[in-house]
Each structure stands twice: as C-alpha cells, then as structure tokens.
Design an enzyme around this catalytic site. Structure first.
Site, PDB file in Angstrom:
ATOM      1  N   TYR A 190     -44.665  35.103 -17.163  1.00  0.00           N
ATOM      2  CA  TYR A 190     -43.958  33.922 -17.635  1.00  0.00           C
ATOM      3  C   TYR A 190     -43.590  34.123 -19.103  1.00  0.00           C
ATOM      4  O   TYR A 190     -44.416  33.961 -19.998  1.00  0.00           O
ATOM      5  CB  TYR A 190     -44.811  32.665 -17.481  1.00  0.00           C
ATOM      6  CG  TYR A 190     -45.180  32.317 -16.053  1.00  0.00           C
ATOM      7  CD1 TYR A 190     -44.548  32.910 -14.975  1.00  0.00           C
ATOM      8  CD2 TYR A 190     -46.185  31.385 -15.794  1.00  0.00           C
ATOM      9  CE1 TYR A 190     -44.884  32.589 -13.665  1.00  0.00           C
ATOM     10  CE2 TYR A 190     -46.530  31.050 -14.489  1.00  0.00           C
ATOM     11  CZ  TYR A 190     -45.889  31.661 -13.434  1.00  0.00           C
ATOM     12  OH  TYR A 190     -46.224  31.330 -12.146  1.00  0.00           O
ATOM     13  N   PHE A 196     -45.131  26.114  -5.537  1.00  0.00           N
ATOM     14  CA  PHE A 196     -43.996  25.320  -5.048  1.00  0.00           C
ATOM     15  C   PHE A 196     -44.505  24.111  -4.254  1.00  0.00           C
ATOM     16  O   PHE A 196     -44.077  23.880  -3.123  1.00  0.00           O
ATOM     17  CB  PHE A 196     -43.045  26.159  -4.199  1.00  0.00           C
ATOM     18  CG  PHE A 196     -42.379  27.266  -4.956  1.00  0.00           C
ATOM     19  CD1 PHE A 196     -42.121  27.164  -6.304  1.00  0.00           C
ATOM     20  CD2 PHE A 196     -42.010  28.433  -4.312  1.00  0.00           C
ATOM     21  CE1 PHE A 196     -41.497  28.195  -7.010  1.00  0.00           C
ATOM     22  CE2 PHE A 196     -41.387  29.457  -5.000  1.00  0.00           C
ATOM     23  CZ  PHE A 196     -41.125  29.343  -6.349  1.00  0.00           C
ATOM     24  N   PRO A 197     -45.446  23.326  -4.812  1.00  0.00           N
ATOM     25  CA  PRO A 197     -46.040  22.239  -4.030  1.00  0.00           C
ATOM     26  C   PRO A 197     -45.061  21.124  -3.685  1.00  0.00           C
ATOM     27  O   PRO A 197     -45.316  20.348  -2.771  1.00  0.00           O
ATOM     28  CB  PRO A 197     -47.156  21.717  -4.948  1.00  0.00           C
ATOM     29  CG  PRO A 197     -46.708  22.075  -6.323  1.00  0.00           C
ATOM     30  CD  PRO A 197     -45.998  23.387  -6.181  1.00  0.00           C
ATOM     31  N   LEU A 198     -43.932  21.080  -4.399  1.00  0.00           N
ATOM     32  CA  LEU A 198     -42.938  20.031  -4.136  1.00  0.00           C
ATOM     33  C   LEU A 198     -41.677  20.585  -3.506  1.00  0.00           C
ATOM     34  O   LEU A 198     -40.619  19.955  -3.521  1.00  0.00           O
ATOM     35  CB  LEU A 198     -42.605  19.287  -5.433  1.00  0.00           C
ATOM     36  CG  LEU A 198     -43.797  18.575  -6.059  1.00  0.00           C
ATOM     37  CD1 LEU A 198     -43.393  17.871  -7.337  1.00  0.00           C
ATOM     38  CD2 LEU A 198     -44.428  17.596  -5.082  1.00  0.00           C
TER      39      LEU A 198
END
Length: 300
Positions: A47, A198-200
């Site tokens: 990142y 990517f929980p959403l």
C-alpha cells in the site's frame, strides 16, 4: 478483540500509490480508529508502497499493546503500478524488516503471507513452504509474533498448518461473494480468525431489498447492515472496513450494535442472496490482486 477492525488501504494516494493529498488527515483517522475502540488494523507493504505503514508508525507510535496490526507481505507493485506476488524468501524477509522500520516496532504482531489461492489465474513459482518458511524463521527470531495467510485456498491452509500455527486468514468474502466459505469453515473449526476483504462488495450492495429494508427499519446505512451480517454470519469473523472519512469510520464501528438488532429472518434473507453450497465452486474471474485498485470502495 473488537470484531470491527480498520482496513488502512484507502489512506494511500490514488490507486493506492504514494501519499494521500492530506497526510495529517490520514493520521487523524488512524488515531480516531483507536480512540473508538478499534483493536485490529489491516495494512500491507504494497500500500503506497510502504507509505500506509509509515503513516501508521507516525500516527500511533508507540502502538498500544492492545492494538494488533496485521501486515501483508508477499505482494508488491510492478510496472504501471500493477499488483504482483513477491514470494522469494529474501524479498519476504526484506518486506518484514521494512514494515518493522516503517511502523516503528520491534516485532510484528501479525504478518500475513499473501498467496494466490483465491485469485483465479494467479500463481507463484516459489513453493509455499519456502516463502512461509521465511516467516517461520523470523518468528523464531522474535520479529513476528503471529503468522497469517491472505488469499489462501483450503489446501494451502492445510499445507501451512503443517509448518506453523496460523492465527488468521484474510480471504475475499461478502454478501455477494461467498467463494471463501470453505476456508471460513476451516477457520471456525480450528479457532482461526477469518478476516474478509472487500467486505462491502466494492459498493455493489445498495440495490438489494434484503439489505435496504433492515437498514430503513433500524435507521442504519446499507453498509452497516452488510457489516452486521458478516458479524452474525460467523463468530470467527473479524471485519476490516476501510475509509478515509471520519464519519464513515464512526458508522463502520457502530455496525456492532446493528448486528445485535438484526432479526433472524433478516439475517436469513441476507444469507439467501447467495447459495453457499455452490459458492466455493464458482469463484469470480476478476483477479483480486488487480481488484485492489478499486480502493475507493474495496475496504469501505
């Protein structure tokens, strides 16, 4: 452990590259997360690269004893800011030392090895045992306290456990993508944290009545309900929504309260959006490494 953590990927600049436009605001979000009771932060050398880990070190050093930072190694950035696997043992060792320096710590509370097991078409020429062996050596030297896996297939998890205890697995899982369901089951049975990324579902949830109806009933947001469903789905689940917005951060942390208010019928309707009995057989074709570039919604 607070089961709502914080994913720090969005604190980097556009396309997860370089510093954000306002680094001090990013540091303030990190401090706010800890003030709100977040005890788990997710990050990676890739990142920035490295800039998010440096922001964490600048904002939180010394990192509180009750806060665990999970850092991923084994992935990096290639030409055109692409995402690549970097599994050579020497590179793994270098990335761990870089992360310790960037976050200003003497030992990593949790280091994940980023694998290709939930990324169709991805692959590494380095055997798992060699790259993971580098982390085991560093743990034996006292530089790592816990070892995790990211992007692990059930087979990879089993192979890894022959070498070392695994504390956490970070795989893709959300209301619309249950391809990690078998690994989740393995984690549940073996007392391993399951950390869905990517929980959403990259912002693709707002059109589903099963999600919006309970949100309206509770005066909550669809994002909060989606996170609440994950918490209700399994006691092994530790979610890591990410945002650079302080108000969104507060809302995400409040998903714990929303989870307590969802009815069993609402949970069942949300679960019914995907047939989990076949989900593991039909993984999406989108590369999750390339999908990391969807930073604006990926970990929100």
């Amino acid at each position: 452990m607070n089961r709502v953590g914080y994913g720090a990927m969005q604190l980097a600049g556009p396309n997860v590259w370089g510093l954000p436009a306002d680094p001090e605001s990013a540091r303030q979000v990190l401090r706010l997360a800890v003030e709100l009771g977040v005890t788990f932060l997710d990050t990676a050398n890739a990142y920035g690269p490295r800039t998010v880990n440096q922001l964490i070190g600048e904002a939180l050093s010394p990192i509180p004893d009750d806060v665990i930072v999970g850092n991923k190694v084994g992935a990096g950035r290639g030409s055109g800011r692409s995402w690549i696997l970097t599994h050579h043992p020497d590179t793994i060792r270098l990335q761990v030392h870089e992360a310790l320096q960037d976050m200003r710590v003497e030992a990593s509370a949790l280091t994940y090895l980023r694998l290709e097991g939930d990324t169709p078409g991805a692959g590494s020429e380095v055997p798992l045992e060699e790259s993971l062996g580098a982390l085991v050596d560093l743990r034996d030297q006292g530089l790592i306290r816990r070892i995790g896996l990211s992007g692990a297939s059930p087979e990879m998890l089993a192979r890894a456990q022959k070498m070392t205890p695994i504390a956490a697995v970070q795989n893709r899982f959300n209301l619309l993508d249950r391809s990690g369901v078998q690994v989740l089951a393995d984690c549940e049975g073996q007392d391993i944290w399951f950390v869905p990324y990517f929980p959403l579902a990259a912002g693709r949830l707002t059109a589903y009545a099963a999600l919006t109806a309970p949100a309206e009933r509770l005066g909550a947001t669809p994002a909060q309900v989606a996170l609440a469903w994950l918490l209700r789905r399994s006691p092994a689940m530790l979610v890591i929504p990410g945002t650079s917005n302080p108000d969104h951060l507060r809302a995400n942390v409040a998903a714990t309260s929303v989870a307590e208010l969802l009815t069993d019928d609402e949970v069942a309707r949300l679960s019914g959006l995907v047939d989990e009995s076949t989900a593991a057989l039909h993984q999406p074709h989108q590369s999750t490494i390339d999908a990391h570039t969807a930073a604006a919604e990926g970990h929100r």
